[in-house]
Motif scaffolding. Structure first.
Motif, PDB file in Angstrom:
ATOM      1  N   ARG B 255     -29.108  18.876   6.459  1.00 39.83           N
ATOM      2  CA  ARG B 255     -29.565  17.661   5.809  1.00 39.83           C
ATOM      3  C   ARG B 255     -29.557  16.479   6.780  1.00 39.83           C
ATOM      4  N   VAL B 256     -28.468  16.350   7.526  1.00 45.48           N
ATOM      5  CA  VAL B 256     -28.345  15.191   8.409  1.00 45.48           C
ATOM      6  C   VAL B 256     -29.391  15.263   9.516  1.00 45.48           C
ATOM      7  N   VAL B 257     -29.564  16.439  10.121  1.00 46.45           N
ATOM      8  CA  VAL B 257     -30.472  16.499  11.255  1.00 46.45           C
ATOM      9  C   VAL B 257     -31.925  16.405  10.804  1.00 46.45           C
ATOM     10  N   PHE B 258     -32.300  17.126   9.753  1.00 42.19           N
ATOM     11  CA  PHE B 258     -33.695  17.091   9.336  1.00 42.19           C
ATOM     12  C   PHE B 258     -34.059  15.748   8.719  1.00 42.19           C
ATOM     13  N   ASN B 259     -33.247  15.278   7.769  1.00 41.59           N
ATOM     14  CA  ASN B 259     -33.683  14.179   6.911  1.00 41.59           C
ATOM     15  C   ASN B 259     -33.125  12.816   7.291  1.00 41.59           C
ATOM     16  N   VAL B 260     -32.076  12.790   8.125  1.00 40.84           N
ATOM     17  CA  VAL B 260     -31.506  11.484   8.435  1.00 40.84           C
ATOM     18  C   VAL B 260     -31.772  11.099   9.878  1.00 40.84           C
ATOM     19  N   VAL B 308     -28.332  29.889  10.650  1.00 38.47           N
ATOM     20  CA  VAL B 308     -28.527  28.778  11.570  1.00 38.47           C
ATOM     21  C   VAL B 308     -29.710  29.059  12.489  1.00 38.47           C
ATOM     22  N   LEU B 309     -29.896  30.318  12.859  1.00 30.57           N
ATOM     23  CA  LEU B 309     -31.030  30.661  13.720  1.00 30.57           C
ATOM     24  C   LEU B 309     -32.336  30.353  13.004  1.00 30.57           C
ATOM     25  N   GLY B 310     -32.448  30.763  11.734  1.00 29.06           N
ATOM     26  CA  GLY B 310     -33.677  30.494  10.998  1.00 29.06           C
ATOM     27  C   GLY B 310     -33.951  29.007  10.908  1.00 29.06           C
ATOM     28  N   ILE B 311     -32.906  28.243  10.554  1.00 29.53           N
ATOM     29  CA  ILE B 311     -33.101  26.809  10.385  1.00 29.53           C
ATOM     30  C   ILE B 311     -33.424  26.145  11.727  1.00 29.53           C
ATOM     31  N   GLY B 312     -32.713  26.581  12.797  1.00 35.85           N
ATOM     32  CA  GLY B 312     -32.958  26.001  14.116  1.00 35.85           C
ATOM     33  C   GLY B 312     -34.354  26.305  14.621  1.00 35.85           C
ATOM     34  N   LEU B 313     -34.835  27.522  14.346  1.00 38.10           N
ATOM     35  CA  LEU B 313     -36.187  27.886  14.764  1.00 38.10           C
ATOM     36  C   LEU B 313     -37.215  27.000  14.074  1.00 38.10           C
ATOM     37  N   GLY B 314     -36.996  26.797  12.771  1.00 40.85           N
ATOM     38  CA  GLY B 314     -37.905  25.925  12.044  1.00 40.85           C
ATOM     39  C   GLY B 314     -37.892  24.516  12.613  1.00 40.85           C
ATOM     40  N   MET B 315     -36.685  24.026  12.929  1.00 36.15           N
ATOM     41  CA  MET B 315     -36.561  22.680  13.490  1.00 36.15           C
ATOM     42  C   MET B 315     -37.296  22.557  14.820  1.00 36.15           C
ATOM     43  N   LEU B 495     -36.900  19.985   3.374  1.00 36.84           N
ATOM     44  CA  LEU B 495     -36.488  19.922   4.772  1.00 36.84           C
ATOM     45  C   LEU B 495     -37.673  19.609   5.666  1.00 36.84           C
ATOM     46  N   LYS B 496     -38.831  20.177   5.341  1.00 34.18           N
ATOM     47  CA  LYS B 496     -39.989  20.008   6.229  1.00 34.18           C
ATOM     48  C   LYS B 496     -40.486  18.574   6.272  1.00 34.18           C
ATOM     49  N   GLN B 497     -40.234  17.826   5.185  1.00 38.31           N
ATOM     50  CA  GLN B 497     -40.766  16.458   5.181  1.00 38.31           C
ATOM     51  C   GLN B 497     -40.059  15.561   6.194  1.00 38.31           C
ATOM     52  N   GLY B 498     -38.912  15.977   6.705  1.00 39.73           N
ATOM     53  CA  GLY B 498     -38.245  15.212   7.764  1.00 39.73           C
ATOM     54  C   GLY B 498     -37.867  13.822   7.311  1.00 39.73           C
TER      55      GLY B 498
END
Lengths: 160, 509
Positions: B255-260, B308-315, B495-498
């Motif tokens: 949440r913090v990294v994607f949206n904040v 974490v790998l899935g989320i990091g890859l998406g990021m 999450l994608k909306q950043g």
């Protein structure tokens, strides 16, 4: 442990009222001046800690048993929660200050700011009793080194 | 529905204090109050699916007031926390009979659930820290609940490392406040989107990475987990491994990294590297373990690596302006695995608790042949093991499959990603080996003569095992587009909306 020297006990006997009054003052005027429930509660808890140091833990457990402190701890938290939920009921919103509109009181007087003084009192009860509990539990617990190097934990039997 | 959001925090806190106040004399009252607090939470969480909105606590508007935010990602975590929490509560009714002071257990348990619900719902950075501390401190006490030498040591280690993590998070919050002048996540997101990037922003994100990384037990920060999770009573192990490291660690950092703070390519790479490290090191440490619960604890580290790998890859893909479809798929794989892992890992810990409850040991070498004596526990444990190892048709297979497909698709744009595919499949294979070992040594083989008299789990323990194993079988169905678009697509979109998160929260959905 039977407390400290008569000098300490006499001084503690004189200052205890003032410490208690100061804690109550901080709590009740928390919405007007710096202070509030937490600070007031800490002051009141420090009074109990002072009495425990001066007169010994049996004395303070006699007048403020552990069960009572544990119950007050929960009661304080529950009062806080009930005030918040009452805001739900009367004001439509969690934590709404439902008293402020109906009973405004003069600004900057003791009875103002709606539910905030009630919250302060609740926090004071909670903080005072839980800090006292933390201190007294550290005072009654013993760690005993056994001969084989392991440690044993024991609590002094309290007489109620 | 939105107006009932504060109940997620009020019910567990109220339940906890009522239990400490009233239940110390009446033994059964604690059970009843605990389940009475868990059931409405479960129902409310299930009702929340598909909803979104913002709740202003005390009618103070953002950025000054605290707001509770319900969006796709929060709903997912809310459902996981409360479903697993309710199952663990049911299980505790019988399991915790062997401990004294059961009411204290329930009170701490409900405090932990309340803290996690708060972390998941809050839209305010400092409030996030407060709820995170409530949940962490309750869990420190719960790890030490047995009060034996080993448990106290594990709890102390967890306490020290957890406090260091919390300090890092608090410092990060302070830096962000100094930088932007806000504590509300949405306002911070708007301020960050419009300001130029300074080193202080990177400093804050590194502080958050370390702090939440300790809470999530990613590999360089993992040493507390293999001690703390096995030492706790089994339902608490299930809560810690199944939910706590996700809600406090992975949810918060995502949440913090994607949206904040906004995703950056470098941060994506760092998170992917941490994920790969957790996956491989965790699983290789797990293979050699002979303590049932310790083995499961190491597998938690490894499986969190997948998430974490899935989320990091998406990021990484989003920050590099790669194909958003692939990014969405990687994130979907990550959070789907998060949900699946919550179910099967808590089931595995509860099974290990049942075995320990009946036999009194959790050393794999001294067990054996329990399948005939404990058929329910044996069957559910087999289902969970196959599920974590990624055998179709159980839920673990589908989420791992999606992560693998996402890495392959990402490799078309970023060629180096194929190595991730290889590692993912290798780790899954080693997981299978390690769980075959568990099944072989606990449920198959010869029954030691010591255990001729044992029975299966008591009723309440059995019922929560069966319900969780049904979830294990059924959660693959969430891939059906109709269900997926209700449960997971809002989470991926959130999450994608950043950084648009800020605008969305402040102007309303």
């Amino acid at each position: 442990m039977n407390g400290m020297s008569p000098i300490v006990q006499t001084v503690a006997r004189f200052v205890k009222v003032f410490i208690l009054l100061y804690g109550i003052y901080l709590t009740l005027t928390g919405h007007l001046t710096p202070g509030g429930g937490f600070a007031g509660g800490v002051v009141i808890a420090s009074l109990y800690i002072l009495l425990t140091l001066a007169y010994g833990k049996k004395f303070s457990l006699k007048y403020f048993p552990r069960k009572l402190a544990g119950s007050l701890d929960s009661v304080g938290a529950l009062i806080f929660l009930v005030v918040a939920v009452l805001g739900f009921y009367f004001g439509g919103i969690f934590f709404a200050n439902f008293l402020q509109k109906n009973y405004p009181g003069a600004e900057f007087s003791l009875l103002s700011a709606g539910t905030i003084p009630i919250n302060n009192i609740a926090i004071c009860i909670k903080v005072a009793s839980s800090l006292f509990l933390v201190f007294i539990i550290m005072a009654v617990a013993r760690i005993i080194d056994k001969k084989d190097g392991s440690k044993d934990y024991k609590q002094d039997q309290e007489k109620e | 529905m939105i107006e009932l959001l504060p109940l997620f925090i009020a019910i567990p806190l109220g339940g906890a204090f009522l239990i400490t106040l009233t239940a110390w004399k009446l033994r059964r009252l604690a059970d009843i109050l605990g389940v009475c607090a868990g059931l409405p939470l479960l129902v409310l969480a299930l009702l929340c699916i598909g909803k979104q909105g913002v709740y202003h606590v005390g009618a103070f508007l953002a950025p000054l007031g605290i707001n509770l935010v319900l969006d796709g990602f929060s709903v997912l975590l809310l459902v996981i926390v409360n479903v697993i929490g309710f199952m663990a509560l049911l299980y505790s009714i019988s399991y915790m009979e062997q401990y004294t002071a059961k009411y204290k257990y329930y009170a701490l348990f409900l405090l932990m659930v309340g803290g996690m619900n708060g972390v998941v719902l809050t839209g305010d950075m400092f409030n996030l820290f407060v709820f995170l501390e409530i949940a962490s401190i309750a869990s420190y006490a719960l790890v030490a609940f047995g009060c034996e030498h080993e448990e106290l040591e594990a709890s102390f280690k967890y306490l020290v490392l957890g406090s260091i993590g919390s300090t890092f998070i608090l410092l990060g919050v302070a830096v962000l406040y100094g930088l932007t002048g806000f504590l509300n996540m949405a306002s911070i997101a708007q301020a960050v989107a419009s300001m130029e990037k300074t080193w202080l922003l990177s400093f804050a994100s590194v502080l958050f990475l370390v702090g939440f990384g300790i809470k999530a037990a990613l590999v360089p920060f993992h040493p507390w987990l293999p001690d703390a999770h096995p030492s706790a009573p089994a339902p608490i192990s299930a809560m810690l491994s199944g939910v706590l490291i996700k809600a406090l660690g992975v949810y918060a950092i995502t949440r913090v990294v994607f949206n904040v703070l906004g995703a950056t390519p470098l941060f994506g790479i760092i998170i992917m590297v941490l994920g790969v490290l957790s996956m491989t090191i965790g699983v290789f440490l797990a293979v050699g373990q002979w303590d049932f619960k310790r083995l499961l604890a190491y597998h938690s580290i490894s499986q969190m690596g997948y998430v974490v790998l899935g989320i990091g890859l998406g990021m990484f893909i989003i920050a590099n302006n790669g194909p958003t479809l692939v990014a969405g798929m990687a994130i979907f794989g990550g959070i789907f695995h998060l949900a699946n892992h919550a179910v099967f890992k808590s089931l595995l810990f509860l099974c290990s608790g049942s075995v320990e409850y009946q036999t009194g040991t959790r050393q794999l070498k001294s067990l054996g042949g329990l399948q005939e004596k404990m058929p329910v526990t044996g069957t559910t444990c087999t289902i969970a093991s196959l599920s974590i190892a990624g055998i179709p048709p159980f839920n673990g297979f589908w989420s791992k499959l999606i992560i693998v497909i996402a890495t392959v698709l990402a490799a078309f744009v970023f060629p180096g990603m194929l190595i991730l595919t290889a590692i993912t499949i290798l780790v899954s294979f080693v997981t299978l080996i390690s769980f075959l070992k568990v099944l072989r040594y606990v449920f198959l083989g010869e029954l030691p003569s010591l255990f001729k008299q044992i029975k299966d789990s008591p009723f309440f323990m059995g019922i929560s095992l069966v319900m969780l194993s049904l979830l294990c079988i059924g959660m693959g169905l969430l891939l059906i587009p109709g269900l997926r678009s209700v449960v997971f697509d809002p989470a991926v979109e959130a999450l994608k909306q950043g950084l648009d998160y800020g605008k969305q929260i402040l102007t309303g959905f």
